[in-house]
Motif scaffolding. Structure first.
Motif, PDB file in Angstrom:
ATOM      1  N   LYS A 196       0.813  -1.226   0.000  1.00  0.00           N
ATOM      2  CA  LYS A 196       0.000   0.000   0.000  1.00  0.00           C
ATOM      3  C   LYS A 196       0.847   1.278   0.000  1.00  0.00           C
ATOM      4  O   LYS A 196       0.575   2.192  -0.782  1.00  0.00           O
ATOM      5  N   PRO A 197       1.877   1.397   0.843  1.00  0.00           N
ATOM      6  CA  PRO A 197       2.678   2.624   0.828  1.00  0.00           C
ATOM      7  C   PRO A 197       3.331   2.894  -0.537  1.00  0.00           C
ATOM      8  O   PRO A 197       3.370   4.028  -1.003  1.00  0.00           O
ATOM      9  N   ARG A 198       3.811   1.855  -1.200  1.00  0.00           N
ATOM     10  CA  ARG A 198       4.426   2.045  -2.518  1.00  0.00           C
ATOM     11  C   ARG A 198       3.376   2.430  -3.563  1.00  0.00           C
ATOM     12  O   ARG A 198       3.655   3.219  -4.457  1.00  0.00           O
ATOM     13  N   GLN A 199       2.179   1.862  -3.449  1.00  0.00           N
ATOM     14  CA  GLN A 199       1.103   2.249  -4.368  1.00  0.00           C
ATOM     15  C   GLN A 199       0.796   3.740  -4.217  1.00  0.00           C
ATOM     16  O   GLN A 199       0.632   4.447  -5.203  1.00  0.00           O
ATOM     17  N   GLU A 200       0.726   4.205  -2.976  1.00  0.00           N
ATOM     18  CA  GLU A 200       0.441   5.617  -2.714  1.00  0.00           C
ATOM     19  C   GLU A 200       1.558   6.506  -3.245  1.00  0.00           C
ATOM     20  O   GLU A 200       1.295   7.575  -3.822  1.00  0.00           O
ATOM     21  N   THR A 201       2.807   6.084  -3.085  1.00  0.00           N
ATOM     22  CA  THR A 201       3.939   6.852  -3.607  1.00  0.00           C
ATOM     23  C   THR A 201       3.875   6.927  -5.136  1.00  0.00           C
ATOM     24  O   THR A 201       4.045   7.994  -5.724  1.00  0.00           O
ATOM     25  N   LEU A 202       3.605   5.807  -5.774  1.00  0.00           N
ATOM     26  CA  LEU A 202       3.504   5.780  -7.229  1.00  0.00           C
ATOM     27  C   LEU A 202       2.363   6.647  -7.720  1.00  0.00           C
ATOM     28  O   LEU A 202       2.490   7.348  -8.734  1.00  0.00           O
TER      29      LEU A 202
ATOM     30  N   ARG B 224       1.219   9.377  -6.280  1.00  0.00           N
ATOM     31  CA  ARG B 224       1.664  10.771  -6.158  1.00  0.00           C
ATOM     32  C   ARG B 224       2.608  11.143  -7.323  1.00  0.00           C
ATOM     33  O   ARG B 224       2.497  12.225  -7.910  1.00  0.00           O
ATOM     34  N   ILE B 225       3.514  10.229  -7.671  1.00  0.00           N
ATOM     35  CA  ILE B 225       4.437  10.472  -8.781  1.00  0.00           C
ATOM     36  C   ILE B 225       3.676  10.593 -10.101  1.00  0.00           C
ATOM     37  O   ILE B 225       3.907  11.503 -10.895  1.00  0.00           O
TER      38      ILE B 225
END
Length: 107
Positions: free
Chosen positions: A94-100, A102-103
């Protein structure tokens, strides 16, 4: 694409899945599409290949799209990229999905 390249087993499986999700019987689909019950069964179990005209009638009866049933049978460059992106996202936490996300919004 030649007919041998078409994955009729997957098409039959998807028809069965949609039919079961909608709690419809093979008898109902056969009646609505004007074919024998055994033909619907044979399509779902990959013992018979479904024609395009019958597939359209089945999709209309199931209130689904050809695109959904044939999802893995044709690929445009966009759909391949979208498919890869979705698979990549599914494999992320989930944290990486949210970062992606935002990018991607910045791009």
């Amino acid at each position: 694409m030649i007919m041998e390249d078409v994955n009729f087993a997957l098409i039959g499986q998807r028809i069965r899945e949609v039919r079961n999700e909608k709690m419809l019987t093979q008898e109902y689909i056969a009646h609505k599409t004007n074919v024998n019950v055994s033909h619907i069964s044979n399509i779902e179990t990959n013992k018979a290949k479904v024609s395009l005209s019958l597939l359209v009638r089945i999709c209309n009866t199931l209130d689904t799209t050809l695109d959904y049933i044939l999802e893995n049978e044709y690929h445009s460059p966009d759909s391949v990229i979208e498919h890869e992106l979705i698979n990549t996202l599914k494999n992320m936490d989930k944290p990486r999905q949210e970062t992606l996300l935002r990018i991607a919004k910045v791009l």
